[in-house]
Design an enzyme around this catalytic site. Structure first.
Site, PDB file in Angstrom:
ATOM      1  CB  ILE A  18     -10.283  36.384 -38.868  1.00 40.19           C
ATOM      2  CG1 ILE A  18     -10.913  37.550 -39.622  1.00 40.19           C
ATOM      3  CG2 ILE A  18     -11.229  35.183 -38.843  1.00 40.19           C
ATOM      4  CD1 ILE A  18     -10.921  37.357 -41.117  1.00 40.19           C
ATOM      5  CB  CYS A  19      -9.678  33.835 -33.758  1.00 41.59           C
ATOM      6  SG  CYS A  19      -9.026  32.444 -32.869  1.00 41.59           S
ATOM      7  CG  LEU A  20     -11.205  30.199 -39.704  1.00 40.27           C
ATOM      8  CD1 LEU A  20     -12.333  29.536 -38.940  1.00 40.27           C
ATOM      9  CD2 LEU A  20     -11.741  30.772 -41.009  1.00 40.27           C
ATOM     10  CD  GLN A  55      -8.562  37.838 -32.409  1.00 37.89           C
ATOM     11  OE1 GLN A  55      -8.221  36.685 -32.599  1.00 37.89           O
ATOM     12  NE2 GLN A  55      -7.698  38.818 -32.328  1.00 37.89           N
ATOM     13  CG  ASN A 113     -14.841  32.935 -32.889  1.00 35.69           C
ATOM     14  OD1 ASN A 113     -16.002  32.615 -33.113  1.00 35.69           O
ATOM     15  ND2 ASN A 113     -14.170  32.485 -31.858  1.00 35.69           N
TER      16      ASN A 113
END
Lengths: 482, 184
Positions: free
Chosen positions: B91-93, B126, B83
């Protein structure tokens, strides 16, 4: 001939007001009188009742629904809006659910929190968790979830969200809290007039988009909203910008194909058209003398300028075999041995099948454009005739009616190809392709006759118009399923 | 910089400094300028994960509209995680995007990132390459030591550890092809 025309256009005549139709009605008043008694819903499969509304009218319509719900459930109009928005404006469904279990409706619509909020600290000064400044209690506000924040923070929160295009979906500022801020709460905290206006504009758009009986006109810079109680994939035409579109999906009208199928088809075309374009070149060779021919008119009936051979542009077969009852050309005969062939052959077969339908789809779309050109040429020709004393302007009006009808028929024909592509093989598909072939043959005849209008007899042309339109309505009656 | 943002960051900075995680050396923040718009974060790799023992440096940029918009965070330390982009550190959050709430703080962000390190979501990657390899590794329990072996062999040949990892993961952990690419 006029009978068929007026009956099928009954639903549109009030929006599609071109000059020639005015004359039509003037001259055919006696024909019309007995038609009006028949329910247009039964004769015309495309009949669609709708109204074009201005923003104020939509506002009034929405407000009536909001007031009705708020008086039934005894809740504020603002909360009624949140409920309606999350339930696609279905008052009956909300009322029923609310009577059964009010809490679950309020929780699922994000009006109330799922868990009961903890009790508040009632000191005189508390610290706002967002701006971390201690402030007197009376400056604090919260939604039903009782997460309290100071007034200024709410204002900032709303302004930031609105600037990002969010309106009906603004939630509480607390972590993991999904409770939505209703309209009155937001407006209470918005002072700047341009922010208030922006917010209300965005809300209005959200409401119209969530309302199944409303649809924004997709025309450029058009603010008209179309309203219809029939939530069907039928043609609506905007009274202001004249854009015609499918009421259910808002895309170009696509009968007899339905919304999902046309979407699938258009995506497929967008993905594959490069190959298709490459394979189906724009020119073809004459089947007899092999001279290279570019199609410059709408009709599929080609006559080679070199050897005078008459042939069909689609299949390159002799035109003589097309004229009678079987118009084999639009039919795609599936290879019955496909199951026994290799994967490679199957892929080729699939591409061949797709190209067959795509070619015809593309071809009719091009023809439509070319026939627009024909119409302009027609106007010029008529002008010339009138100037040189060959009849009056009115005498030649029937040619425009014919050209309009041709465009309408060809449009439907174009959209029969995606329908046929996704149909399963069987007797129904055979029937469909038979009717499609019939329609195609009549349209090509009509196109041929319009292009050579001076030499064609008026009676013969009108006869051809009638036949083409009847074929179109028959096909739609049998296969338009909305 | 807007008043609220600076006020909040000052306060949050103190909150992190005083928190028990700092005492355990799990998270850390440092100010990079006086206007509180840029910070350096640091999180420790969570125990019982491949990241254990590592310290990951983060770049934190505080937008003008903070805390009504989330801070912009990315990894400075190179990290191999489905991610997180192995190239840019993006960052994929969800809480750094649409699930951000104004009541969240730098501390909650850092702790969420630490949680992300211990619970990767290879299905919503990601970095697609990392996502795929992680799924392959998860399927095969001995893969981890196998990978270590291959890296070690490349390192023994004089290749840098990071380069070895890049080459191996881009050739699907095929040692021969990775070697070929590195020495060609």
């Amino acid at each position: 001939m006029e009978e068929a025309m007026t009956s099928s256009q009954g639903g549109e005549s009030d929006m599609d007001y071109s000059d020639n139709e005015c004359y039509d009605e003037y001259y055919n008043i006696h024909d019309d009188s007995d038609i009006e008694q028949i329910d247009p819903r039964k004769i015309d499969p495309e009949y669609f009742e709708f109204r074009c509304l201005l923003e104020e009218e939509v506002d009034r319509l929405l407000n009536e629904t909001v007031e009705a719900l708020s008086s039934i459930l005894h809740i504020s109009p603002s909360l009624a809006k949140v409920l309606l928005y999350s339930h696609q404006w279905n008052v009956n469904e909300i009322t029923k659910k609310f009577r059964e279990n009010p809490t679950s409706v309020l929780v699922s619509s994000r009006i109330e929190p799922a868990t009961t909020p903890s009790s508040l600290l009632l000191t005189r000064y508390i610290i706002c968790p967002v701006c971390v400044t201690p402030q007197p209690l009376d400056k604090f506000y919260g939604l039903s979830c009782t997460h309290m924040f100071c007034k200024d923070c709410w204002t900032m929160h709303f302004e930031v969200q609105i600037n990002q295009g969010i309106s009906t979906g603004i939630a509480c500022m607390a972590r993991d809290c999904v409770v939505l801020a209703p309209e009155d709460f937001v407006l209470k905290h918005l002072q700047r007039p341009n922010m208030r206006e922006k917010y209300q504009q965005f809300c209005f758009q959200d409401y119209v988009k969530s309302h199944p009986e409303l649809r924004f006109c997709p025309g450029p810079n058009c603010s008209i909203v179309v309203h219809s109680c029939e939530m069907k994939a039928k043609r609506a035409t905007c009274t202001q910008c004249k854009t015609a579109f499918c009421f259910r999906c808002g895309c170009d009208y696509h009968a007899p194909t339905d919304c999902q199928v046309i979407k699938k088809w258009l995506t497929k075309c967008a993905d594959d058209s490069e190959t298709a374009n490459y394979i189906s070149a724009h020119t073809k060779d004459c089947p007899k003398c092999h001279i290279c021919i570019e199609k410059n008119g709408g009709c599929n009936h080609m006559q080679c300028y070199n050897c005078k051979h008459d042939f069909c542009w689609m299949c390159l077969g002799d035109w003589k075999s097309h004229g009678s009852e079987y118009y084999e050309c639009s039919r795609y005969r599936e290879n019955p041995n496909i199951a026994h062939e290799s994967v490679h052959a199957q892929a080729r077969e699939a591409l061949k099948k797709y190209l067959h339908y795509y070619e015809r789809w593309e071809n009719h779309s091009k023809s439509l454009k070319l026939e627009e050109q024909t119409l302009t040429n027609l106007k010029a020709r008529i002008n010339q005739k009138v100037m040189s004393g060959l009849g009056t302007w009115i005498d030649w009006q029937y040619l425009f009616t014919a050209a309009n009808l041709l465009a309408k028929c060809r449009y439907t024909l174009q959209y029969t190809y995606p329908y046929a592509y996704y149909m399963d093989a069987g007797p129904r598909k055979e029937l469909f392709e038979y009717q499609q072939a019939q329609l195609e043959a009549e349209i090509e005849n009509l196109s041929w006759k319009i292009e050579r209008a001076e030499t064609t007899d008026r009676g013969e042309l009108e006869n051809q118009m009638d036949i083409a339109e009847k074929r179109r309505t028959t096909l739609l009656k049998d296969f338009l399923d909305v | 910089m807007a008043n609220i943002a600076a006020q909040r960051i000052k306060r949050e900075f103190k909150e992190v400094i005083k928190s028990e995680e700092v005492a355990k050396c799990a998270i850390k923040v440092e100010l990079l300028n006086d206007s509180y718009t840029e910070l350096k974060g640091e999180i420790a790799g969570p125990p019982d994960t491949p990241y254990e023992g590592g310290n990951f440096i983060l770049e934190i940029k505080v937008p003008e509209t903070y805390p009504f918009n989330p801070p912009k965070v990315r990894f400075i330390t190179k990290i191999w995680h489905p991610n997180i982009s192995s190239v840019t550190g993006a960052i994929c959050l969800d809480i750094l995007k649409d699930q951000w709430a104004a009541a969240m703080t730098l501390r909650t962000v850092l702790l969420s990132l630490q949680a992300l390190l211990s619970a990767a979501e290879p299905d919503d990657p990601q970095d697609a390459v990392v996502g795929d390899s992680i799924k392959k590794i998860l399927k095969c329990p001995h893969a981890n030591s196998d990978c270590d072996d291959k890296i070690k062999r490349l390192v023994d040949m004089g290749v840098e550890d990071h380069q070895a990892r890049v080459a191996l993961s881009s050739y699907n952990w095929d040692l021969e092809r990775a070697t070929e690419q590195l020495f060609s």
